[in-house]
Write a protein that holds these residues in place. Structure first.
Motif, PDB file in Angstrom:
ATOM      1  N   MET A   1      -6.179   6.072 -20.423  1.00  0.00           N
ATOM      2  CA  MET A   1      -5.284   6.526 -19.179  1.00  0.00           C
ATOM      3  C   MET A   1      -4.070   6.961 -20.125  1.00  0.00           C
ATOM      4  N   ASN A   2      -3.023   7.797 -19.675  1.00  0.00           N
ATOM      5  CA  ASN A   2      -1.786   8.663 -19.987  1.00  0.00           C
ATOM      6  C   ASN A   2      -1.015   8.389 -19.189  1.00  0.00           C
ATOM      7  N   THR A   3       0.250   7.786 -19.328  1.00  0.00           N
ATOM      8  CA  THR A   3       0.936   7.002 -18.554  1.00  0.00           C
ATOM      9  C   THR A   3       2.556   7.609 -19.138  1.00  0.00           C
ATOM     10  N   GLY A   4       3.258   8.178 -18.190  1.00  0.00           N
ATOM     11  CA  GLY A   4       4.692   8.722 -18.002  1.00  0.00           C
ATOM     12  C   GLY A   4       5.137   7.491 -18.218  1.00  0.00           C
ATOM     13  N   ASP A   5       4.883   6.153 -17.382  1.00  0.00           N
ATOM     14  CA  ASP A   5       5.487   4.698 -16.313  1.00  0.00           C
ATOM     15  C   ASP A   5       4.276   4.386 -15.753  1.00  0.00           C
ATOM     16  N   ALA A  20      -6.456  15.813  -9.988  1.00  0.00           N
ATOM     17  CA  ALA A  20      -6.369  16.182 -11.210  1.00  0.00           C
ATOM     18  C   ALA A  20      -7.496  16.470 -11.377  1.00  0.00           C
ATOM     19  N   ARG A  21      -8.260  17.655 -11.724  1.00  0.00           N
ATOM     20  CA  ARG A  21      -9.514  18.523 -12.038  1.00  0.00           C
ATOM     21  C   ARG A  21      -9.944  18.103 -12.995  1.00  0.00           C
ATOM     22  N   ASP A  22      -9.010  17.625 -14.644  1.00  0.00           N
ATOM     23  CA  ASP A  22      -9.456  17.050 -15.323  1.00  0.00           C
ATOM     24  C   ASP A  22      -8.300  16.947 -16.201  1.00  0.00           C
ATOM     25  N   MET A  27      -2.385  16.994 -17.632  1.00  0.00           N
ATOM     26  CA  MET A  27      -1.156  16.118 -18.193  1.00  0.00           C
ATOM     27  C   MET A  27       0.115  17.651 -17.806  1.00  0.00           C
ATOM     28  N   MET A  28      -0.400  18.150 -17.451  1.00  0.00           N
ATOM     29  CA  MET A  28       0.212  19.443 -16.706  1.00  0.00           C
ATOM     30  C   MET A  28       1.454  19.056 -15.358  1.00  0.00           C
ATOM     31  N   ILE A  29       0.164  18.998 -15.225  1.00  0.00           N
ATOM     32  CA  ILE A  29       0.926  18.076 -13.340  1.00  0.00           C
ATOM     33  C   ILE A  29       2.513  16.916 -14.005  1.00  0.00           C
ATOM     34  N   GLN A  30       1.812  16.054 -14.704  1.00  0.00           N
ATOM     35  CA  GLN A  30       2.329  15.207 -14.971  1.00  0.00           C
ATOM     36  C   GLN A  30       3.619  16.061 -16.455  1.00  0.00           C
ATOM     37  N   SER A  31       3.229  16.814 -16.528  1.00  0.00           N
ATOM     38  CA  SER A  31       4.683  17.907 -17.758  1.00  0.00           C
ATOM     39  C   SER A  31       5.755  18.006 -16.335  1.00  0.00           C
ATOM     40  N   LEU A  32       5.114  18.790 -15.290  1.00  0.00           N
ATOM     41  CA  LEU A  32       5.969  18.966 -14.667  1.00  0.00           C
ATOM     42  C   LEU A  32       7.117  18.259 -14.251  1.00  0.00           C
ATOM     43  N   LEU A  33       6.213  16.893 -13.603  1.00  0.00           N
ATOM     44  CA  LEU A  33       6.747  16.476 -13.142  1.00  0.00           C
ATOM     45  C   LEU A  33       7.985  15.570 -14.043  1.00  0.00           C
ATOM     46  N   ARG A  34       8.010  15.351 -15.179  1.00  0.00           N
ATOM     47  CA  ARG A  34       8.790  14.820 -16.115  1.00  0.00           C
ATOM     48  C   ARG A  34       9.983  15.913 -16.454  1.00  0.00           C
ATOM     49  N   ALA A  35       9.374  16.936 -16.520  1.00  0.00           N
ATOM     50  CA  ALA A  35      10.969  17.859 -16.372  1.00  0.00           C
ATOM     51  C   ALA A  35      11.639  18.207 -14.834  1.00  0.00           C
ATOM     52  N   ALA A  36      10.987  17.358 -13.803  1.00  0.00           N
ATOM     53  CA  ALA A  36      11.835  16.751 -12.813  1.00  0.00           C
ATOM     54  C   ALA A  36      12.514  15.534 -13.351  1.00  0.00           C
ATOM     55  N   GLY A  37      12.425  14.643 -14.142  1.00  0.00           N
ATOM     56  CA  GLY A  37      12.870  13.559 -14.037  1.00  0.00           C
ATOM     57  C   GLY A  37      12.289  12.260 -13.496  1.00  0.00           C
ATOM     58  N   ILE A  38      11.069  12.780 -13.100  1.00  0.00           N
ATOM     59  CA  ILE A  38      10.014  11.630 -12.706  1.00  0.00           C
ATOM     60  C   ILE A  38       8.620  11.710 -12.715  1.00  0.00           C
ATOM     61  N   ARG A  39       8.557  10.769 -13.814  1.00  0.00           N
ATOM     62  CA  ARG A  39       7.319   9.531 -14.909  1.00  0.00           C
ATOM     63  C   ARG A  39       6.644   9.249 -13.832  1.00  0.00           C
ATOM     64  N   PRO A  59     -15.365  15.737 -20.027  1.00  0.00           N
ATOM     65  CA  PRO A  59     -14.254  14.286 -18.966  1.00  0.00           C
ATOM     66  C   PRO A  59     -13.868  15.021 -17.606  1.00  0.00           C
ATOM     67  N   GLY A  60     -13.895  13.776 -17.341  1.00  0.00           N
ATOM     68  CA  GLY A  60     -13.758  13.655 -15.615  1.00  0.00           C
ATOM     69  C   GLY A  60     -12.022  14.133 -14.943  1.00  0.00           C
ATOM     70  N   SER A  61     -12.731  13.779 -13.888  1.00  0.00           N
ATOM     71  CA  SER A  61     -10.714  13.794 -13.060  1.00  0.00           C
ATOM     72  C   SER A  61     -10.092  12.474 -13.178  1.00  0.00           C
ATOM     73  N   GLU A  62      -8.422  12.789 -12.862  1.00  0.00           N
ATOM     74  CA  GLU A  62      -7.579  12.009 -12.630  1.00  0.00           C
ATOM     75  C   GLU A  62      -7.188  12.152 -11.233  1.00  0.00           C
ATOM     76  N   ARG A  63      -6.146  10.860 -10.353  1.00  0.00           N
ATOM     77  CA  ARG A  63      -5.655  11.215  -9.803  1.00  0.00           C
ATOM     78  C   ARG A  63      -4.004  10.697 -10.072  1.00  0.00           C
ATOM     79  N   VAL A  64      -2.936  11.195  -9.816  1.00  0.00           N
ATOM     80  CA  VAL A  64      -1.498  11.322 -10.475  1.00  0.00           C
ATOM     81  C   VAL A  64      -0.279  10.721  -9.323  1.00  0.00           C
ATOM     82  N   PHE A  65      -0.370   9.298  -9.976  1.00  0.00           N
ATOM     83  CA  PHE A  65       0.535   8.650  -9.150  1.00  0.00           C
ATOM     84  C   PHE A  65       2.198   8.415  -9.826  1.00  0.00           C
ATOM     85  N   VAL A  66       3.391   8.586  -8.719  1.00  0.00           N
ATOM     86  CA  VAL A  66       4.629   8.198  -9.204  1.00  0.00           C
ATOM     87  C   VAL A  66       4.973   6.945  -8.269  1.00  0.00           C
ATOM     88  N   ARG A  67       6.584   6.246  -8.656  1.00  0.00           N
ATOM     89  CA  ARG A  67       6.387   5.326  -7.835  1.00  0.00           C
ATOM     90  C   ARG A  67       6.700   5.794  -6.650  1.00  0.00           C
TER      91      ARG A  67
END
Length: 92
Positions: A1-5, A20-22, A27-39, A59-67
């Protein structure tokens, strides 16, 4: 599990904002969010071979969560970035 937060500094509830399909797409989605200051948090949807003693699995799919308090900002930023990518426009 990869955590920005995991839950943010406020300990807020997490809300799924993307699928995310993989792991690379996650990680691409997470990077875009991080660039906007969203963990964010990436959570795999499937099983992890080494963790269950079955060796390597693809590798399988992943779900992206934010606060919860960042859901609207994450979705607006994500929609804007996806629109740019679909039009072939890249950020300078």
């Amino acid at each position: 599990m990869n955590t920005g937060d995991r839950s943010g500094s406020s300990g807020g509830r997490l809300v799924e904002v993307a699928f995310a399909r993989d792991p690379g797409e996650g990680m691409m989605i997470q990077s875009l969010l991080r660039a906007a200051g969203i963990r964010s948090l990436l959570k795999p949807t499937g099983i992890n071979g080494p963790l269950i003693g079955e060796g390597l699995l693809p590798p399988g799919s992943e779900r992206v969560f934010v606060r919860a308090d960042q859901v609207d900002a994450a979705r607006l930023h994500g929609d804007a970035e996806l629109g740019r990518l679909r039009q072939g426009k890249h950020r300078p």
